[in-house]
Design an enzyme around this catalytic site. Structure first.
Site, short mmCIF file in Angstrom:
data_model
loop_
_atom_site.label_atom_id
_atom_site.label_comp_id
_atom_site.label_asym_id
_atom_site.label_seq_id
_atom_site.Cartn_x
_atom_site.Cartn_y
_atom_site.Cartn_z
N HIS A 131 39.27 38.19 50.60
CA HIS A 131 38.89 38.29 49.19
C HIS A 131 39.42 39.55 48.54
O HIS A 131 39.92 39.52 47.41
CB HIS A 131 37.36 38.25 49.04
CG HIS A 131 36.92 38.32 47.61
ND1 HIS A 131 36.43 39.49 47.05
CD2 HIS A 131 36.93 37.40 46.61
CE1 HIS A 131 36.13 39.26 45.78
NE2 HIS A 131 36.44 38.01 45.49
N ASN A 170 41.78 39.71 45.09
CA ASN A 170 40.94 39.98 43.92
C ASN A 170 41.21 41.32 43.26
O ASN A 170 41.37 41.39 42.04
CB ASN A 170 39.46 39.91 44.31
CG ASN A 170 38.55 40.05 43.10
OD1 ASN A 170 38.45 39.14 42.28
ND2 ASN A 170 37.90 41.20 42.96
N HIS A 196 35.26 32.34 47.51
CA HIS A 196 33.97 32.09 46.84
C HIS A 196 33.36 30.76 47.25
O HIS A 196 32.21 30.69 47.70
CB HIS A 196 34.16 32.09 45.32
CG HIS A 196 34.42 33.43 44.73
ND1 HIS A 196 33.45 34.18 44.11
CD2 HIS A 196 35.56 34.16 44.65
CE1 HIS A 196 33.96 35.32 43.66
NE2 HIS A 196 35.25 35.34 43.98
N HIS A 237 41.99 32.29 45.83
CA HIS A 237 40.83 33.09 45.44
C HIS A 237 39.56 32.24 45.41
O HIS A 237 38.72 32.35 46.30
CB HIS A 237 41.10 33.74 44.09
CG HIS A 237 40.04 34.71 43.67
ND1 HIS A 237 40.00 35.27 42.41
CD2 HIS A 237 38.98 35.24 44.33
CE1 HIS A 237 38.97 36.09 42.32
NE2 HIS A 237 38.32 36.09 43.47
N ILE A 270 32.12 40.05 43.32
CA ILE A 270 32.59 40.00 41.92
C ILE A 270 33.73 39.00 41.85
O ILE A 270 34.35 38.69 42.88
CB ILE A 270 33.06 41.39 41.42
CG1 ILE A 270 33.32 41.38 39.91
CG2 ILE A 270 34.30 41.82 42.17
CD1 ILE A 270 32.11 41.16 39.07
#
Length: 896
Positions: A746, A750, A559, A554, A896
Site C-alpha cells: 500500500h 499510495n 483496500h 491500489h 488513508i
C-alpha cells in the site's frame, strides 16, 4: 501539500540479513461530527530500547498472599475536547469487575467477580486524559486476574484508554483497552477486557474460557437488521451500495452488485441498510455508513483526517472546483503555460469561498494570501519532480524509469512469448496477433540482437493492458469526452539497467460498422509528426496506467482485498489470541477509510468515475480483474515478481531471488522490507507455536482461515491455489503476505501520488480524444499538423478533472500526525513478553538499517533509476516519515 523536513532516524547497524528464501508458495450518520470525538493518541506504545525495571508490567498476575490485598485501579479516559461540554457530560461512574483466571477448585465453577465503582478524579495526565479511580479488596484465594469487566454508568460514550492496577507484589499492571464504552442505557452488555498475556484456545485458563467465547459471539452478530452506530459487530455483505438507483436527479446511477457469480468480488462489512425500491438487489443510498465502533479514526487523526473531515473534503472538492473555475466541466487547458500557472500564480478564489466548509484547513499549504489586495488564491505546491526538471514528463527516460521507481511498479512484466497475441475472441475483437512485429523491435534496438535473443536474455518487457481494456472500448467511448484503446507498451533493458520504450500499440475493436483499428507508434529521432504522435500515444498509455493503478494496484489489491481479513480476524480470533494481537496494527482504520471510499470515491458518479477511465465502469472493471487475475498466493512480493517474470528463484542470491532487472528500486527496497517483516513474523509465530501440531489444532485459527477463503473471498473459495494452513511455516507465509499488502504494497502505490501525479501531464487520469490518425478527416489531420500541442492538450483531462484529482491525491497521499510506522513502536502486549519484545527490537533495528540502505542506494551513481541529474530519489519504502505528503514512510496499515 506539506513539505516538512524528515529528521533522519537511521543509524549504522549490522547488515540487514535476508532470510535464506522468501515466501514463494447501523443507523445514524456514518461520519460522526467532529465534536463527538475526543482528541487523543492511541494507547501509548512501548519505545524500543526501553528497559523495564523489576516492576515490569505483567499480563496475568498472582494474588496468593496470605490475606486480602488492597489493589488500586486507575482508569484513563480520553476527553472529548472538541465538545466544550464533553467533560461535564462524564458525570457518571465506571463499574469494574475483576475476573479470576481460575475456576473455584471446590465447585469447578467460575469464581465470583470482585466489583468496585470508579469515580472521576480531578487529575489529568500529561496527555490530558481524565482519570477514574477505585480500589478492590482482593482475597488471597482469588488467584490470577485474567480479565476486567467494565460497565459505563453515565450519559455519553467513553473512550477507555487503559486500566492500571497497582498494589500487587510484582508491580503495576497495565491493561490496554483502546475502545469505546457505551452507556449501559445504550448497550447493556458488560465490556470484556483481557489482560495482555496471549493464549492459544487450548491454553486458555479455565476461568476465562466462557468469556473468550462470549466476546467472539458478541462481535459476530446474527446477520439480521440494520447496524447501529454504537455497535461492534463484524459481518459480511456484497458491494451492493455503490449505486443510487433511486436518485431523482439522474436516471443512470444504478450499478451492478459486486460479489457473486456474475461479478466476483471480495466482501465488505455488512451495514443492513434498507433495500432500494427500484433495485431490490441493491441497498438504498445513504450518507450513513456503519463501521464497527472501534474501527473509527482516533481523535488526533480526527483533528485533521477524521472520517468527518476527509469525507467533507472529498465531498466538497467538486463544488469547490466548480466555483473557482466558473467554466464548463469539459473545458481543457488552453496551453501548457496555463497548467504551470497553477503552481506559480494560482487561481483567485471567489468571495463565496468563505461559505464552503472548514475542510479547507486540511490543505492549508494550498492557500495563499495576496497581501496587497487581501484576496485568497489557490496555488498548488510544486511537486519535487517538476521542481527538478520542468520537462521531466516529456522525457522517455523518465517514462521508463517510473515503470520501475514510480507510482505503479506492478504494471511491468517480462515478455515471455513471441509474437504477442490476444486471448480474446477474434469474432468479437478482431485479429489476435499484435501489430508490434519482430521487424519493429529489431529496428528499434539497432540490430544488436534478435527478438528471440532479447527474450531469452530477459531484455524485453511489457506493460500489457490490451486484453483488459479492449472489451470496454466501445462502452467507454459512449461517455462524453472520453475515449479508450487496448494498449501494449514494449521496453528494452539497456546495459545500464534503465528501460527504453520501443513501441506503443493502440487498438480499437470492430465497432460502429468499422473494422478493427490498430497502430504502432515509436519514438522518433527526427520526424516531427512521428514525435507528436508518440507523445499522444504515450498520454493514452499513461491514462491507462493511472486508472489501472488506482483501481487495481491500489484499491482492489490493498483496500478491498484486506477488508475481509479485518472482519475475519475480529470474528474468529479472540482478543487474547496472539495472531489477533500480531495483525491488529495492520488493520488500523482500514474499514473506516473503505467505508468513506464507498461514499465519495468509488460510488456512482463519484470522484473515480468522473475523473478516471473507464468512467462509470470503474468498479465493474475491477471485478473483472479480480475474477481473472487475483490470487492470494501471488500477493506476496517474491511470488508477484516471479509471476511477472521479473525474478527467478535462486537459492544463492540475496532473498533467494535473482532479479532480471537488477536496478528495480521498488523490488530492491521491497525485498529488504519483506525479509525483515517475514523474520519478525517468523520469530513471533514460532514462539507461540513451538509444536507444529498446535497450528492444525487451533480451532480459532482454522476457523479464521476458512472464513477468509470461503466467506470473505467467497467467489474464489474453490480455487486450488489457496495455501493450506497446517504448520507454523504455512502460517508465517500467510501472515507475512497479509501484513505486506497492508504495509509495503500500500505504501508503494499510495504515498507518491502527488509526487508523480501532482503535475498531471505526467500521469493523466483520462484521455479525452482519439488519436488524430484514427479514421482521420482531412480537416482533423490538418489541425493536428498545424497545432500538435493543442491536440495534446485536448487529449489531457479537462481543467475540472485535473484540479479535482490534484486536490484529492494530495489529501489521500498525506500522512496524518498519529501515523504508526512499521516496526517503530511495539504494541503493549508485545512488550510484556521478553521473547517477543526482543524479536521486535530486532525488527526495529532492521527498519532503521533499511532507512540507511535506501539512502545509500539513492546516492549510488551506478543506480541510474535512482540517481542522476534532476532524478527524484526513490523513498516510497523508507519505513519512517514525518506528517504530510512526504513521498516516504510505510505505515502498518491502510489508513488513508
Amino acid at each position: 501539500m506539506l513539505n516538512l523536513q524528515f529528521h533522519n532516524q537511521s543509524q549504522s547497524i549490522r547488515t540487514l540479513s535476508p532470510l535464506p528464501k522468501p515466501f514463494l508458495h447501523g443507523n445514524g450518520p456514518a461520519f460522526r461530527p467532529a465534536q463527538l470525538r475526543p482528541s487523543f493518541k492511541k494507547a501509548p506504545k512501548i519505545g524500543v530500547g526501553f528497559s523495564p525495571s523489576s516492576n515490569s508490567i505483567k499480563a496475568i498476575f498472582n494474588l496468593t498472599a496470605e490475606k486480602s490485598t488492597k489493589v488500586k485501579a486507575v482508569i484513563s479516559v480520553k476527553p472529548i475536547v472538541s465538545d466544550p461540554l464533553a467533560v461535564e457530560k462524564l458525570i457518571g461512574t465506571l463499574v469494574l469487575e475483576l475476573v479470576s483466571a481460575e475456576l473455584d477448585p471446590e465447585t469447578g465453577k467460575e469464581k465470583p467477580t470482585i466489583k468496585s465503582r470508579a469515580r472521576r478524579s480531578l487529575l489529568t495526565d500529561d496527555d490530558g486524559n481524565l482519570k477514574y479511580k477505585t480500589e478492590f479488596d482482593v482475597p488471597s484465594n482469588f488467584g490470577e486476574v485474567g480479565a476486567i469487566l467494565v460497565e459505563a454508568d453515565q450519559l455519553t460514550e467513553t473512550y477507555l484508554k487503559d486500566i492500571v492496577l497497582d498494589g500487587l507484589r510484582n508491580g503495576p499492571v497495565n491493561i490496554a483497552c483502546d475502545s469505546w464504552i457505551q452507556p449501559k442505557i445504550v448497550d447493556k452488555q458488560k465490556r470484556i477486557f483481557f489482560t495482555n498475556k496471549s493464549y492459544l484456545p487450548s491454553q486458555t485458563p479455565n476461568g476465562l474460557t466462557r468469556l473468550r467465547g462470549e466476546e467472539l459471539n458478541n462481535l459476530q452478530g446474527d446477520g439480521q437488521g440494520e447496524r447501529k452506530i454504537h455497535e461492534r459487530i463484524y459481518d459480511y455483505d456484497v458491494y451492493n451500495d455503490l449505486g443510487m438507483p433511486d436518485s431523482i436527479l439522474k436516471s443512470d446511477l444504478g450499478r451492478p452488485v459486486l460479489g457473486g457469480k456474475e461479478h466476483p468480488y471480495p466482501r465488505r462489512c455488512r451495514t443492513g441498510h434498507p433495500k432500494s425500491s427500484k433495485d431490490p438487489a441493491s441497498e438504498s443510498w445513504s450518507l450513513s455508513v456503519y463501521v464497527p465502533r472501534d474501527e473509527a479514526f482516533s481523535l488526533l487523526k480526527t483533528a485533521q483526517f477524521s472520517a468527518t473531515g476527509v469525507y467533507s473534503a472529498l465531498h466538497a472538492v467538486i463544488p469547490f472546483v466548480e466555483s473557482i473555475l466558473r467554466i464548463g466541466k469539459d473545458k481543457g487547458f488552453p496551453s501548457l503555460e496555463a497548467i504551470d500557472k497553477l503552481f506559480n500564480e494560482g487561481v483567485e478564489l471567489p468571495p463565496e469561498i468563505e461559505k464552503l466548509p472548514s475542510w479547507l484547513k486540511i490543505l492549508p499549504n494550498f492557500f495563499k494570501s495576496i497581501a496587497n489586495t487581501g484576496k485568497d488564491i489557490l496555488r498548488f505546491e510544486t511537486p519535487e519532480t517538476l521542481k527538478r526538471d520542468k520537462l521531466f514528463w516529456l522525457r522517455d527516460e523518465e517514462f521508463g524509469r517510473e515503470t520501475l521507481a514510480g507510482l505503479n511498479p506492478y504494471g511491468i512484466s517480462a515478455v515471455a512469448d513471441w509474437p504477442l497475441k490476444s486471448t480474446l475472441d477474434p469474432e468479437t475483437y478482431g485479429p489476435t496477433e499484435s501489430a508490434i512485429t519482430k521487424e519493429f523491435i529489431e529496428k528499434e534496438i539497432g540490430g544488436s540482437m534478435t527478438v528471440e535473443e532479447a527474450i531469452k536474455q530477459k531484455k524485453l518487457f511489457i506493460i500489457d493492458y490490451h486484453d483488459a481494456l479492449l472489451p470496454y472500448v466501445e462502452k467507454v467511448r459512449q461517455i462524453k469526452d472520453t475515449t479508450l484503446y487496448g494498449s501494449r507498451t514494449v521496453f528494452f533493458l539497456n546495459p545500464d539497467g534503465t528501460l527504453r520504450p520501443l513501441a506503443i500499440e493502440l487498438t480499437r475493436p470492430p465497432m460502429d460498422g468499422k473494422p478493427q483499428w490498430k497502430q504502432v507508434f515509436t519514438p522518433s529521432t527526427g520526424n516531427s509528426t512521428e514525435s507528436w504522435l508518440w507523445r499522444l500515444a504515450k498520454a493514452h498509455v499513461l491514462a491507462h496506467d493511472s486508472g489501472y493503478h488506482q483501481l487495481i494496484s491500489h484499491w482492489l489489491r490493498t483496500h478491498c482485498c484486506v477488508e475481509p481479513y479485518v472482519i475475519a480476524t475480529n470474528r474468529r480470533l479472540s482478543a487474547m489470541h496472539p495472531i489477533n494481537r500480531l495483525l491488529k496494527p495492520h488493520f488500523r482504520y482500514t474499514m473506516e477509510i473503505n467505508a468513506l471510499a464507498r461514499k465519495v470515491l468509488i460510488n456512482a458518479d463519484g470522484i473515480f468515475e468522473t475523473n478516471f477511465f473507464p468512467g462509470k465502469y470503474c468498479m465493474e472493471f475491477s471485478s473483472v480483474i479480480y475474477d481473472k487475475h487475483w490470487r492470494f498466493d501471488n500477493e506476496g512480493l517474491p511470488k508477484d515478481l516471479i509471476r511477472r517474470g521479473i525474478a527467478v528463484e535462486d537459492p544463492k542470491a540475496p532473498h533467494g531471488l535473482k532479479l532480471n532487472i537488477e536496478d528495480y528500486p521498488y523490488a530492491n527496497d521491497g525485498l529488504d522490507l519483506w525479509d525483515a517483516l517475514k523474520q519478525w513474523v517468523t520469530n513471533y509465530v514460532n514462539h507461540y507455536y513451538p509444536d507444529p501440531s498446535l497450528v492444525e489444532s487451533d480451532e480459532e485459527l482454522q476457523a479464521w482461515w476458512t472464513e477468509i477463503r470461503t466467506v470473505g473471498h467467497a467467489d474464489k473459495k474453490d480455487e486450488p491455489w489457496w495455501p493450506v494452513l497446517k504448520t507454523p511455516q504455512d502460517l508465517i507465509e500467510i501472515i507475512t503476505t497479509i501484513a505486506w499488502v497492508a504495509s509495503g504494497h500500500h505504501a508503494a502505490v499510495n504515498f507518491g501520488q502527488y509526487l508523480y501525479g501532482g503535475y498531471f501531464p505526467n500521469r493523466p487520469t483520462v484521455a479525452r480524444t482519439n488519436m488524430p490518425n484514427e479514421d482521420q478527416t482531412k480537416e482533423e489531420w490538418k489541425s493536428f499538423l498545424e497545432k500538435p500541442e493543442a491536440a495534446l492538450l485536448r487529449c489531457f483531462p479537462a481543467q475540472f478533472q485535473a484540479l479535482t484529482v490534484m486536490l484529492v491525491i494530495d489529501l489521500l497521499s498525506t500522512h496524518s500526525p498519529d501515523e504508526e510506522y512499521l516496526g517503530k513502536e511495539m504494541e503493549p502486549a508485545w512488550g510484556d513478553d521478553p521473547v517477543i519484545k526482543a524479536a521486535f527490537e530486532e525488527f526495529n533495528l532492521k527498519m532503521q538499517e533499511l532507512e540507511r540502505i535506501i539512502d545509500d542506494r539513492n546516492s549510488n551513481e551506478n543506480l541510474k533509476n535512482r540517481t542522476g541529474a534532476a532524478i527524484v530519489p526513490y523513498e516510497l519504502l523508507k519505513p519512517f516519515s514525518e506528517a504530510g505528503a512526504t513521498g516516504k514512510g510505510v505505515p502498518y496499515s491502510i489508513s488513508i
